[in-house]
Every structure is written in structure tokens, then in C-alpha cells.
Design a protein around this motif. Structure first.
Motif: not given
Ligand SMILES: [Fe+2]
Ligand SMILES: [Fe+2]
Length: 147
Positions: A23-43
Motif C-alpha cells: 500500500l505505502v511503497a508506491p507513494c514513497l519518495e525517499s530512498l531512506a524510507e524504502v530502505k527502512v521498510l526493507g530493513g524492518m522486513l529483513a529483521a
């Protein structure tokens, strides 16, 4: 609680996480936000994958091997982990969002396969006593992880 019920309950939480990311990924504009989501999923996936490997795949190893599924499941875990590590190295937000969504799709397929094949296989091939003992071990691991 049986190990299959415990891991299935974790899957339910993951399905909500996957829905949220889609839901939220397509609306994200900053690389840092995408990486935070990816890092959370990895953990989250790491904790789940470790418990699943030790408490479900290992006891079923013989059966999975016999059916030719064992390597496929290990490979899928590695593939998903690899996508999320690769994501942290990207410097383009569009590519990072695409890889994050690709990871979610791969994870959904993997989880679906476990729910259709592996959890029922565990219920059929492991005794109630073993399923409950493995569930107890899962509880002990989680308490350690949250202490
Ligand atoms: Fe898995
Ligand atoms: Fe799983």
C-alpha cells in the motif's frame, strides 16, 4: 501450542506487513524510507526463518528431501534475504521500490507454499506430542528474543 499454529500465527502478521508495504511503497519518495521498510522486513523475516528452519524444516528434513522440496525451500529463503540485502545497496529510489515489491511478491508465494504444503505435511508426519514440544521450544525462543 503446536509449532504449526505458532508459525501460522506469525504468517498472519506477515500478511498484514505485506499488505502495508504494497500500500505505502508506491507513494514513497525517499530512498531512506524504502530502505527502512526493507530493513524492518529483513529483521522480521530473519527471526521467522530461523525458527522455521530449526523447528519445522529440520524435523521434516527427511520427508522434504524425499519429495525434493528441501533445497527449494532453503533456496527461497536465501533468494528473499538476498533481495533485501541488495536493496540496502541501491542508490535509486525507483529501483529500490521495485525490488521491495518484488521481495514482497516472492515472500507471498513462499508463504503460500508453506501454508499449502509444509504445515499440512508437518501435521501429517509429526506426532501431536512432537508438534507441541516444538511449539514449546518456539515459545522459549521468543521469550529469549523479547527479554
Ligand atoms: Fe519460510
Ligand atoms: Fe514461513
Amino acid at each position: 501450542m503446536k509449532i504449526t499454529d505458532a508459525l501460522l500465527a506469525e504468517h498472519v502478521v506477515f500478511h498484514s506487513v505485506f499488505d502495508h508495504i504494497e500500500l505505502v511503497a508506491p507513494c514513497l519518495e525517499s530512498l531512506a524510507e524504502v530502505k527502512v521498510l526493507g530493513g524492518m522486513l529483513a529483521a522480521l523475516l530473519e527471526h521467522h526463518g530461523v525458527a522455521e528452519d530449526k523447528l519445522l524444516m529440520e524435523p521434516l528434513e527427511h520427508r522434504l528431501d524425499h519429495l525434493g522440496h528441501r533445497d527449494a525451500f532453503h533456496h527461497e529463503h536465501e533468494l528473499i534475504d538476498g533481495f533485501l540485502m541488495q536493496l540496502q545497496k541501491l542508490d535509486d529510489v525507483v529501483a529500490a521500490k521495485a525490488l521491495l515489491l518484488k521481495t514482497v511478491h516472492a515472500s507471498r508465494r513462499h508463504f503460500d507454499k508453506e501454508e499449502r504444503l509444509i504445515f499440512p505435511m508437518a501435521e501429517q508426519n509429526l506426532s501431536q506430542k512432537t508438534l507441541l514440544e516444538l511449539g514449546q521450544e518456539w515459545g522459549a525462543q521468543r521469550q529469549v528474543a523479547t527479554a
